[in-house]
Every structure is written in structure tokens, then in C-alpha cells.
Design a protein around this motif. Structure first.
Motif, PDB file in Angstrom:
ATOM      1  N   SER A  78       0.816  -1.215   0.000  1.00 29.32           N
ATOM      2  CA  SER A  78       0.000   0.000   0.000  1.00 29.32           C
ATOM      3  C   SER A  78       0.849   1.263   0.000  1.00 29.32           C
ATOM      4  N   MET A  79       2.115   1.157   0.391  1.00 33.42           N
ATOM      5  CA  MET A  79       2.995   2.317   0.408  1.00 33.42           C
ATOM      6  C   MET A  79       3.375   2.767  -0.987  1.00 33.42           C
ATOM      7  N   VAL A  80       3.322   1.855  -1.964  1.00 38.24           N
ATOM      8  CA  VAL A  80       3.775   2.192  -3.322  1.00 38.24           C
ATOM      9  C   VAL A  80       2.609   2.500  -4.253  1.00 38.24           C
ATOM     10  N   VAL A  81       1.378   2.420  -3.750  1.00 38.39           N
ATOM     11  CA  VAL A  81       0.214   2.728  -4.589  1.00 38.39           C
ATOM     12  C   VAL A  81       0.032   4.243  -4.631  1.00 38.39           C
ATOM     13  N   PRO A  82       0.065   4.872  -5.804  1.00 42.00           N
ATOM     14  CA  PRO A  82      -0.111   6.336  -5.885  1.00 42.00           C
ATOM     15  C   PRO A  82      -1.500   6.750  -5.404  1.00 42.00           C
ATOM     16  N   PHE A  83      -1.548   7.854  -4.681  1.00 39.38           N
ATOM     17  CA  PHE A  83      -2.815   8.336  -4.158  1.00 39.38           C
ATOM     18  C   PHE A  83      -3.772   8.728  -5.282  1.00 39.38           C
ATOM     19  N   GLN A  84      -3.231   9.170  -6.412  1.00 44.16           N
ATOM     20  CA  GLN A  84      -4.072   9.600  -7.526  1.00 44.16           C
ATOM     21  C   GLN A  84      -4.909   8.462  -8.092  1.00 44.16           C
ATOM     22  N   MET A  85      -4.502   7.217  -7.869  1.00 45.09           N
ATOM     23  CA  MET A  85      -5.251   6.077  -8.389  1.00 45.09           C
ATOM     24  C   MET A  85      -6.572   5.861  -7.654  1.00 45.09           C
ATOM     25  N   VAL A  86      -6.646   6.322  -6.416  1.00 47.16           N
ATOM     26  CA  VAL A  86      -7.826   6.020  -5.602  1.00 47.16           C
ATOM     27  C   VAL A  86      -8.574   7.265  -5.155  1.00 47.16           C
ATOM     28  N   MET A  87      -8.105   8.454  -5.525  1.00 51.79           N
ATOM     29  CA  MET A  87      -8.691   9.647  -4.924  1.00 51.79           C
ATOM     30  C   MET A  87     -10.113   9.921  -5.413  1.00 51.79           C
ATOM     31  N   PHE A  88     -10.454   9.546  -6.625  1.00 51.50           N
ATOM     32  CA  PHE A  88     -11.807   9.805  -7.107  1.00 51.50           C
ATOM     33  C   PHE A  88     -12.824   8.866  -6.452  1.00 51.50           C
ATOM     34  N   THR A  89     -12.507   7.582  -6.407  1.00 53.36           N
ATOM     35  CA  THR A  89     -13.396   6.643  -5.726  1.00 53.36           C
ATOM     36  C   THR A  89     -13.416   6.887  -4.220  1.00 53.36           C
ATOM     37  N   LEU A  90     -12.302   7.392  -3.677  1.00 51.82           N
ATOM     38  CA  LEU A  90     -12.238   7.678  -2.246  1.00 51.82           C
ATOM     39  C   LEU A  90     -13.235   8.767  -1.870  1.00 51.82           C
ATOM     40  N   SER A  91     -13.343   9.797  -2.682  1.00 50.03           N
ATOM     41  CA  SER A  91     -14.259  10.897  -2.383  1.00 50.03           C
ATOM     42  C   SER A  91     -15.709  10.405  -2.308  1.00 50.03           C
ATOM     43  N   LYS A  92     -16.105   9.566  -3.248  1.00 49.77           N
ATOM     44  CA  LYS A  92     -17.471   9.044  -3.255  1.00 49.77           C
ATOM     45  C   LYS A  92     -17.706   8.101  -2.077  1.00 49.77           C
ATOM     46  N   THR A  93     -16.729   7.243  -1.806  1.00 44.87           N
ATOM     47  CA  THR A  93     -16.858   6.294  -0.701  1.00 44.87           C
ATOM     48  C   THR A  93     -16.937   7.016   0.641  1.00 44.87           C
ATOM     49  N   ALA A  94     -16.152   8.085   0.800  1.00 46.55           N
ATOM     50  CA  ALA A  94     -16.174   8.851   2.046  1.00 46.55           C
ATOM     51  C   ALA A  94     -17.540   9.487   2.271  1.00 46.55           C
ATOM     52  N   ASP A  95     -18.178   9.968   1.214  1.00 45.91           N
ATOM     53  CA  ASP A  95     -19.527  10.541   1.348  1.00 45.91           C
ATOM     54  C   ASP A  95     -20.540   9.475   1.736  1.00 45.91           C
ATOM     55  N   GLN A  96     -20.430   8.295   1.144  1.00 47.08           N
ATOM     56  CA  GLN A  96     -21.385   7.225   1.428  1.00 47.08           C
ATOM     57  C   GLN A  96     -21.253   6.697   2.847  1.00 47.08           C
ATOM     58  N   LEU A  97     -20.029   6.657   3.363  1.00 49.88           N
ATOM     59  CA  LEU A  97     -19.781   6.121   4.709  1.00 49.88           C
ATOM     60  C   LEU A  97     -19.747   7.210   5.785  1.00 49.88           C
ATOM     61  N   ASN A  98     -20.076   8.444   5.400  1.00 50.87           N
ATOM     62  CA  ASN A  98     -20.092   9.567   6.341  1.00 50.87           C
ATOM     63  C   ASN A  98     -18.720   9.787   6.991  1.00 50.87           C
ATOM     64  N   LEU A  99     -17.678   9.704   6.163  1.00 51.56           N
ATOM     65  CA  LEU A  99     -16.316   9.951   6.627  1.00 51.56           C
ATOM     66  C   LEU A  99     -15.829  11.340   6.223  1.00 51.56           C
ATOM     67  N   ASN A 100     -16.761  12.200   5.847  1.00 52.30           N
ATOM     68  CA  ASN A 100     -16.412  13.523   5.325  1.00 52.30           C
ATOM     69  C   ASN A 100     -16.508  14.616   6.385  1.00 52.30           C
ATOM     70  N   THR A 101     -16.177  14.278   7.625  1.00 56.71           N
ATOM     71  CA  THR A 101     -16.146  15.253   8.715  1.00 56.71           C
ATOM     72  C   THR A 101     -14.790  15.168   9.417  1.00 56.71           C
ATOM     73  N   PRO A 102     -14.375  16.227  10.108  1.00 55.78           N
ATOM     74  CA  PRO A 102     -13.080  16.186  10.809  1.00 55.78           C
ATOM     75  C   PRO A 102     -12.993  15.102  11.878  1.00 55.78           C
ATOM     76  N   TRP A 103     -14.148  14.610  12.339  1.00 49.39           N
ATOM     77  CA  TRP A 103     -14.143  13.595  13.396  1.00 49.39           C
ATOM     78  C   TRP A 103     -14.091  12.174  12.838  1.00 49.39           C
ATOM     79  N   ASN A 104     -14.371  11.997  11.556  1.00 53.01           N
ATOM     80  CA  ASN A 104     -14.370  10.662  10.957  1.00 53.01           C
ATOM     81  C   ASN A 104     -13.287  10.460   9.914  1.00 53.01           C
TER      82      ASN A 104
END
Length: 280
Positions: free
Chosen positions: A117-143
């Protein structure tokens, strides 16, 4: 031989001193320009010292803190950094201990995945990460600390597993004979031993989380929550004009806690990395 060694030591000292000055120079440049009146420096005067006409004192610092809600951004950055680093240290130290002591094919495979996981570029997952964070309610400073745990686990587990290989198994066996269960063994025996690697990992992860701009921008609601790197980007006036002096003042405020933390605990970084490189 002693003379040659002394000569090489002097040469290395000079080289490291020059490199240190090169690293410090941008910070000094930002500090000097943060003390100048807004609009008083251009590309030709940015390297000059403040004069009686251009010296602004602490007005840029006061303006930067009051205008952009810098104190609230400081609070968000503190919450995110403290919770993320604490979660990384707790979970990854336990993971590193487990992967080292449970020596089977599954643990080795998990260790490879975590290191990979250290060698996986962040750009590969950042678009899906944004959608997943919204779905799992991880889009707050506490989560958002859950997301930082995932991205920071690679380096942390790598350092903890390297250190645990140098810890004798007999210490844990003695605690087990005394009646300790696995949880007690970890927190009463293993956890104190991990102090050098724990501190060095905490410093490295803190510097990363505190200065991170891309991940909070992708995940958090910009209108509600702004960390310090996000707030600094909004020092813009009319017609796209950038208020450079207050921006530089806030940059200085933002880097002061990290500089203090690093200077206070810098000896533990080398100690922890070297300890993690030893294989028992």
C-alpha cells in the motif's frame, strides 16, 4: 588514518551545514515577507529585508488570523491530526506485533499487502475515495481519521514490524507465565518497549497529516470545514488577487508547531528508524 577521518568529518560537516542552510532559507524568506506591508514586495524586492516604510510588524498575523477564521481551521487541524495519529499508533502497533509473533502464511501475506500500500499512488484512488467517504459519512473532521489510518498504516506497520523482530520473545513468554493475557502482554510489556519507534512514527505521521492538503480537500466539505492548508489557499482578494503577506504570516503560524515538535523529538526519529532496521 585519524587525520584522514577528521578531514572527512570536517568535509561532511561543511556539506551538511550548507544543505541545512538551503532548507532553512525558504522559511526565513517567508518570515521576512510576512513582516512586510501588503503590496510592498514584488519579484525584485521579495529577497530584500523589511525597511522602515515596508515593515508591518504583526499586523499581517492579526489580519490573517481574524479574516479567514484561522482559529477554527487550527482547531480542525488539531482534531484531525491528534485523532488520526493516535489511531494509527494504536492500531498499527498492535498489527505489527501480531504480524511478527504469528508467523504463518496469512500473516506474511497481510504484511506484504500492507507494505504494498505504500507504493500505490494516491491519484489512483482519490476519485473513488471521495465518493466512498460521502457514502460512509467519513467527510467530517471527526471521521476522516479512519481514512488517514488506511493511508498511514503502510509506513507505521513497516516500522513496528521491523522493531518487533529485535524484541526477544522470552520477555513476552515470562509475562505469559506470570498470568498475563495477550491484551495485558501488549499494553504492559510490548507497548512500553515500542517507545522509540512509537515517537518516531508519531512525528512522521504528524508532519504528514498536519501539512496534508489534497485529502481533506477531496473529502471534507470546503464550506463547513477547512484545515490550515485549505484556509491558506483562500487568501484571495478581488479579481483573483492573492494577499501574499497575510498568507505568509499564516504559513509561519502553521509550521511553528511542527518545528517545535520536530526539534523536541528529533533524536527519537533516528533512534526509532535504526531500531526498526534491526532484525533479531
Amino acid at each position: 588514518m585519524p587525520k584522514q577521518k577528521k578531514m572527512w568529518d570536517n568535509i561532511l560537516t561543511v556539506i551538511m551545514t550548507l544543505l541545512s542552510l538551503l532548507w532553512i532559507y525558504p522559511i526565513v524568506l517567508i518570515l521576512l515577507n510576512s513582516l512586510k506591508v501588503e503590496g510592498s514586495f514584488t519579484t525584485s524586492t521579495v529577497f530584500k529585508l523589511p525597511t522602515a516604510e515596508t515593515f508591518a510588524g504583526l499586523s499581517n498575523y492579526v489580519y490573517g488570523v481574524t479574516k479567514m477564521g484561522f482559529l477554527s481551521s487550527l482547531g480542525y487541524s488539531l482534531v484531525i491530526t491528534v485523532t488520526s495519529v493516535a489511531l494509527i499508533l494504536l492500531c498499527c502497533s498492535m498489527t505489527g506485533w501480531y504480524l511478527t509473533r504469528v508467523n504463518n502464511k496469512l500473516s506474511k501475506f497481510m504484511n506484504l499487502l500492507i507494505v504494498f500500500s505504500m507504493v500505490v499512488p494516491f491519484q489512483m484512488v482519490m476519485f473513488t475515495l471521495s465518493k466512498t467517504a460521502d457514502q460512509l459519512n467519513l467527510n467530517t473532521p471527526w471521521n476522516i481519521c479512519i481514512i488517514y489510518l488506511g493511508f498511514g498504516a503502510g509506513l507505521a506497520v513497516f516500522m513496528f514490524t521491523g522493531f518487533m523482530k529485535s524484541v526477544p520473545m522470552e520477555i513476552e513468554e515470562a509475562a505469559m507465565i506470570d498470568g498475563c493475557n495477550p491484551i495485558q502482554i501488549f499494553f504492559k510489556v510490548v507497548f512500553p518497549i515500542l517507545k522509540p519507534t512509537m515517537i518516531s512514527t508519531a512525528i512522521l505521521e504528524t508532519m504528514w497529516v498536519w501539512n496534508d492538503y489534497l485529502l481533506p480537500t477531496l473529502v471534507l466539505d470546503i464550506k463547513k470545514y477547512r484545515t490550515i492548508p485549505m484556509a491558506i489557499q483562500y487568501f484571495r482578494g478581488g479579481y483573483g488577487r492573492v494577499e501574499l503577506a497575510p498568507m505568509m504570516a499564516c504559513i509561519i503560524i502553521a509550521i511553528i508547531p511542527i518545528i517545535i515538535l520536530y526539534m523536541t523529538c528529533q533524536k527519537y526519529i533516528i533512534e526509532g528508524v535504526v531500531a526498526g532496521a534491526v532484525k533479531g
